[in-house]
Design a protein around this motif. Structure first.
Motif, short mmCIF file in Angstrom:
data_model
loop_
_atom_site.label_atom_id
_atom_site.label_comp_id
_atom_site.label_asym_id
_atom_site.label_seq_id
_atom_site.Cartn_x
_atom_site.Cartn_y
_atom_site.Cartn_z
N SER A 241 0.81 -1.21 0.00
CA SER A 241 0.00 0.00 0.00
C SER A 241 0.85 1.27 0.00
N SER A 242 2.14 1.17 0.37
CA SER A 242 3.00 2.35 0.44
C SER A 242 3.92 2.46 -0.76
N CYS A 243 3.74 1.61 -1.77
CA CYS A 243 4.68 1.55 -2.89
C CYS A 243 4.05 2.02 -4.20
N THR A 244 4.82 2.80 -4.95
CA THR A 244 4.42 3.24 -6.28
C THR A 244 5.54 2.90 -7.26
N VAL A 245 5.18 2.42 -8.43
CA VAL A 245 6.15 2.05 -9.45
C VAL A 245 6.07 3.04 -10.60
N ALA A 246 7.20 3.58 -11.00
CA ALA A 246 7.29 4.44 -12.19
C ALA A 246 8.01 3.67 -13.28
N ARG A 247 7.43 3.69 -14.48
CA ARG A 247 8.09 3.13 -15.65
C ARG A 247 8.28 4.22 -16.69
N LEU A 248 9.46 4.28 -17.26
CA LEU A 248 9.82 5.31 -18.23
C LEU A 248 10.31 4.63 -19.51
N SER A 249 9.76 5.04 -20.64
CA SER A 249 10.15 4.44 -21.92
C SER A 249 11.15 5.30 -22.65
N SER A 250 11.77 4.72 -23.65
CA SER A 250 12.77 5.43 -24.45
C SER A 250 12.15 6.51 -25.32
N SER A 251 10.81 6.59 -25.37
CA SER A 251 10.14 7.67 -26.10
C SER A 251 9.66 8.77 -25.15
N GLY A 252 9.93 8.60 -23.84
CA GLY A 252 9.52 9.61 -22.87
C GLY A 252 8.15 9.36 -22.28
N HIS A 253 7.56 8.19 -22.52
CA HIS A 253 6.26 7.87 -21.94
C HIS A 253 6.45 7.39 -20.51
N MET A 254 5.64 7.94 -19.59
CA MET A 254 5.76 7.61 -18.17
C MET A 254 4.48 6.98 -17.67
N LEU A 255 4.62 5.88 -16.94
CA LEU A 255 3.49 5.20 -16.30
C LEU A 255 3.73 5.13 -14.81
N LEU A 256 2.70 5.46 -14.02
CA LEU A 256 2.75 5.32 -12.57
C LEU A 256 1.72 4.29 -12.16
N SER A 257 2.13 3.32 -11.33
CA SER A 257 1.25 2.23 -10.92
C SER A 257 1.33 2.01 -9.42
#
Length: 377
Positions: A241-257
């Protein structure tokens, strides 16, 4: 991007008001790794030569002088311990609570174990190796285990990821997933749970108490890119519940989960940054350890960008960074080299909210503390 003398001079004058501290150091060989070994110490290692130097550096003491900075003359990094690796160092981690670091290289199928020395010696010595599952495995990603006994999580492909005890070489856990996809990152959530990010953005969550693996692939529309990830947690023994994952692509797209729902990102956005697919090895995203809802990321130019993610929406517009460090591309060497340096890695200070270190392909190493125009009024 070519930097003119006027632009560099303008940046220097502006930096007098935008930085609380800015200290620079020139390494003989550039590094991809900046690893904390203490509150005032870091480890770096070269990645370009056949024989690479490993150094433990003491940060400039002027950083810690507070109101008495004018009385402190120590503005430089100082070498405290040093040694040599017989191969370029791609990854390096410090094992918490020890004077041990582990490295992986690009030319061998072993992990190297090092004693970084103490008060009685200034030499970093190799003390052992860990043989990898595959003799063809090179450039393994590594992460420190959170087990009672010192251990390292490692693997270059998903089906090669395993947790190994350092003292004995005993394999404590092996991922039971038949996939040859390459690994872009590994990180523990707590003593039993860790995340794997594949280079295609797929996330796997693994519990060492359970042989099964939870698998979270990306949508097809986002495939074909190289991805990096960073895990934000409130402690070393975090609950999901205290964790967030950031993913960053080589095109600059960012996802937060949210770690509890990795299949459906709660936020995604497109960062307005320059990029180069040829520099995907330097793609890097991480969370600030002591500032809530803020994170730092590195892009393929000579700049480190810092973003505040607190107000990002589900389908947000391109956010603007709260600060960008351009010191590497504005250096004297960059102006006359004809090839601006690329940032290779960065690291947040473990206890100072706005202090970071960054390194670039020209061998420059910077430590800096920026002025936040909102909180530093």
């Amino acid at each position: 991007m070519d930097i003119s003398s006027d632009e560099s001079d303008d940046w220097f004058m502006e930096s007098l008001n935008t930085y609380k501290d800015l200290h620079v150091f020139q390494l003989e060989h550039p590094t991809k790794v900046i690893e904390w070994t203490g509150d005032k110490n870091i480890c770096v290692a070269g990645y370009t030569g056949a024989r690479s130097e490993i150094l433990e550096l003491l940060l400039p003491l002027k950083l810690y002088a507070g109101e008495n900075q004018g009385l402190c003359a120590e503005r430089d990094f100082k070498v405290q311990h040093g040694g040599f690796s017989e191969e370029p160092v791609e990854s390096l981690i410090h094992i918490p609570g020890t004077r041990c670091v582990v490295t992986s290289g690009s030319s061998s199928s072993t992990l190297q174990i090092w004693d970084i020395g103490g008060d009685d010696s200034d030499v970093i010595k190799g003390t052992g190796v860990i043989n990898l599952k595959s003799t063809s495995a090179k450039g393994s990603k590594i992460a420190p285990g959170l087990t009672d006994e010192p251990a390292v999580l490692h693997g270059s492909c998903i089906n090669e990821v395993q947790l190994t005890e350092i003292a004995t070489g005993q394999i404590l856990y092996t991922v039971a997933k038949e996939s040859s996809d390459s690994v872009s990152g590994l990180q523990f959530v707590n003593a039993c749970v860790f995340l794997i990010c594949a280079s295609d953005g797929t996330l796997l969550m693994v519990d060492t108490r359970d042989p099964s693996t939870c698998h979270y692939p990306l949508e097809d529309s986002k495939s074909g890119l190289h991805w990096s990830f960073g895990l934000r947690s409130d402690s070393s023994q975090s609950e999901p519940s205290s964790c967030t994952v950031a993913r960053l692509s080589s095109s600059g797209h960012m996802l937060l989960s949210d770690l509890r729902n990795l299949q459906s990102p709660f936020c995604q956005t497109q960062l307005n940054v320059q990029h180069s697919t040829s520099k995907k090895d330097f793609l890097n995203v991480s969370w600030a350890p002591v500032v809530l809802d803020r994170k730092c990321r590195v892009w393929f130019d000579g700049t480190v960008h810092i973003y505040n993610t607190m107000n990002w929406s589900t389908e947000g517009q391109s956010p603007q960074p709260v600060f960008s460090h351009r010191g590497h591309e504005m250096s004297h060497e960059a102006k006359y080299s004809g090839s601006p340096p690329v940032v290779t890695t960065h690291s947040w200070h473990q206890s100072r909210p706005k202090t970071l270190l960054s390194a670039a392909t020209d061998g420059s190493l910077h430590v800096w503390d920026w002025v936040d125009k909102i909180t530093d009024r």
